[in-house]
Design an enzyme around this catalytic site. Sequence first.
Site, PDB file in Angstrom:
ATOM      1  N   ASP A 181      -0.085   6.542 -21.120  1.00 44.64           N
ATOM      2  CA  ASP A 181      -1.502   6.550 -21.472  1.00 44.64           C
ATOM      3  C   ASP A 181      -2.285   6.056 -20.267  1.00 44.64           C
ATOM      4  OD1 ASP A 181      -4.021   6.403 -22.954  1.00 44.64           O
ATOM      5  OD2 ASP A 181      -2.804   6.276 -24.766  1.00 44.64           O
TER       6      ASP A 181
ATOM      7  N   ASP B 259      -6.651  14.361 -27.873  1.00 41.88           N
ATOM      8  CA  ASP B 259      -8.073  14.707 -27.891  1.00 41.88           C
ATOM      9  C   ASP B 259      -8.215  16.181 -28.255  1.00 41.88           C
ATOM     10  OD1 ASP B 259     -10.782  15.224 -27.329  1.00 41.88           O
ATOM     11  OD2 ASP B 259     -10.806  13.704 -25.744  1.00 41.88           O
TER      12      ASP B 259
ATOM     13  N   PHE C 156      -5.480   4.562 -38.340  1.00 47.85           N
ATOM     14  CA  PHE C 156      -6.474   5.599 -38.078  1.00 47.85           C
ATOM     15  C   PHE C 156      -6.207   6.830 -38.949  1.00 47.85           C
ATOM     16  CE2 PHE C 156      -7.246   9.587 -35.776  1.00 47.85           C
ATOM     17  CZ  PHE C 156      -8.618   9.522 -35.597  1.00 47.85           C
ATOM     18  N   GLU C 157      -4.952   7.221 -39.039  1.00 45.18           N
ATOM     19  CA  GLU C 157      -4.597   8.387 -39.846  1.00 45.18           C
ATOM     20  C   GLU C 157      -4.875   8.137 -41.320  1.00 45.18           C
ATOM     21  OE1 GLU C 157      -0.639  11.192 -40.716  1.00 45.18           O
ATOM     22  OE2 GLU C 157      -0.535   9.470 -39.359  1.00 45.18           O
TER      23      GLU C 157
END
Length: 283
Positions: free
Chosen positions: A125, A175, A250-251
């Site tokens: 990342d 993204d 988040f999911e």
Amino acid sequence: MSDFLDSPEEPAPAAPTTDGSLRHAHAKGEPRFPDGPKADPAGSHFERRIRSFQPRRSRVTTGQADALQRLWPKWGLDIDGQRTIDLAELFGSDLPVVLEIGFGMGEATAQMAAEDPETGILAVDVHTPGQGNLLNLADRNGLSNIRVGNGDAIILLREMLPPESLNGLRVYFPDPWPKKRHHKRRLIQPEFLSLVATRLRPGALVHCATDWEPYAEQMLEVLSAHPDFENTQPDGGYAPRPDFRPLTRFEGQGLDKGHVVNDLLFRRVQHLVHHPDQQSSGA
């Protein structure tokens, strides 16, 4: 993304923080983490192409900064494109290694590493707080099967990994670049898959997940059309979320809002080489 801080030319003395560690002021131009990840490890050695990622600046906590300083020399990798990596040397053992591109804050990566200690995870990342957080999680939980890469995964794949050195690729919630003019920035493209295929061992899994349905459709189309990969699903569609991929916070929030998450599981195929002197059984 810059890793430099603007501060006075003369560094101030170290100051204690609330958790007892020390925070140092930095002279202008001085690296934020002298022993940590570089701001631009590959520099100008490689062509400036369209990037599939958007570097983000955000605050690094004291704990993340401490982890970057302490653990980067041990578990970090700057993707400079200047050498070929021996994965057995990098991990200190001959573990099968999967590459994870884009891990956010690293919670899911750490959980997968804890549940499968016999697999090495090379997690890449460009988000400095996430790098520090994942190193911190690995240290706190005794996860010696994680290495954190800093920089462009394309350069890592193309310049630094030997052929057939990886046992898998994971790309979770990349993204989606939703605007049509930005679709060329999406990571999962035919050219990317052709590069990945050269670095995966036959039988290795490519596992993608996204909550952006148009991107899921593109992923399915591109992967299905590529000759080096085959869908693990008999119906040629999406896969159920496998047990080894944790449900992230988040999911979960997206699912609560009615978002649809699609997983794709494709296998690297081994092409049979036909020799001219071999006759078919029907000859």
